[in-house]
Design an enzyme around this catalytic site. Structure first.
Site: not given
Length: 310
Positions: A68, A143, A186
């Site tokens: 990321e 995301k 993440c």
């Protein structure tokens, strides 16, 4: 069998240290899981990542995983937004050319992609992009769980939703040379519903490119990655940011590889950029699921919602 070799670089990207085992001669696909220290300098970041990708290809990797924020990590909201690009911008174009030139697959996890209404709302997506060895973008996952967390006792204060749009949906696992890869980013790691959904749709490998804070990484990073591997009986690979990006932010590092039994197979540490090469034997996925058929033992969805009906 799944073996690992780590190659670490100093902050100047010059000194190499080889750790752990030599690569075996088993005919398994090789993945490179990378660890970088991105800054607001996009050109320097690309140069560093390009070197890692070239090194990985030279050492036999068929797919390379970057973390990321591989493109940059800004020092303010304004800088983060001003440096963002579209998928057709210069940064992704350079990576598609690199993938095509080296004939290697790339997982670019956490690209600052300008949203569809950028001209009016100045908001971005945090996008995980898969590029094949022909230089084609084959999947983009945006995301879906945004990191809005205040931990004053840990010195952590981030509000990703202030400028980031949550992704609208999951993406189907992608067939790659190393197996079917399910995409997260993440903070998605904290939501087992996501990993289980990807597993149900065929994922053999889960990947969580990340930029974990030092405080949350030290407490939760390894245990979460192992938990996702154990519950899905998938390999898990997690590229990571490491070290000091600028005066306001540092990342935990410890890019990790975990097997379907939950064993940690490689860890790039918390100090320097680098990468680890891992051989993936999908037979380990099959044997783990056969010997402990958790998915067959799972009850139907209605059973797990039965408490809501009482």
């Amino acid at each position: 069998m799944f073996t690992v070799r780590c190659i670490l670089r100093s902050s100047a990207w010059r000194h190499r240290i080889r750790l752990q085992n030599r690569m075996s001669t088993a005919p398994h696909s090789v993945a490179a899981v990378c660890q970088v220290t991105a800054t607001p300098d996009k050109e320097a970041n690309f140069s560093a990542c390009k070197q890692l990708v070239e090194d990985a290809k030279e050492r036999g990797a068929s797919m390379v995983f970057l973390p990321e924020g591989f493109d940059y990590i800004g020092s303010s909201r304004e800088e983060t937004l001003s440096l963002s690009e579209s998928l057709t911008g210069d940064t992704i174009s350079r990576y598609t050319q690199l993938a095509r030139k080296l004939q290697v697959w790339l997982s670019l996890g956490g690209f600052h992609e300008r949203g569809h209404e950028w001209e009016t709302d100045r908001r971005i997506y945090n996008s995980h992009i898969i590029i094949n060895d022909k230089g084609d973008i084959v999947s983009v996952y945006r995301k879906s769980h945004l990191f809005d967390v205040e931990l004053p006792e840990k010195g952590v204060s981030l509000k990703e939703s202030a400028f980031t749009i949550p992704g609208p949906s999951l993406m189907s696992p992608v067939q790659t040379p190393i197996g079917k890869v399910g995409l997260g980013i993440c903070y998605d790691l904290r939501f087992p519903e996501l990993s289980l959904a990807l597993q149900r749709h065929g994922a053999e490998i889960l990947t969580y490119p990340s930029a974990f804070t030092v405080a949350t990484g030290a407490a939760h990073w390894e245990v979460l990655l192992r938990a996702r591997a154990i519950e899905t009986q998938c390999f898990v690979v997690a590229a990571a940011q490491v070290g000091r990006h600028h005066e306001k932010r540092s990342s935990y590092g410890h890019a990790l590889a975990v097997d379907p039994w939950g064993e940690v197979l490689g860890d790039c540490g918390g100090d320097n950029p680098g990468m680890m090469l891992v051989e993936i034997d999908l037979g380990k996925v099959s044997s783990t699921r056969r010997n402990m058929p958790v998915q067959q033992h799972r009850r139907d969805t209605g059973f797990y919602h039965s408490l809501e009906k009482t």
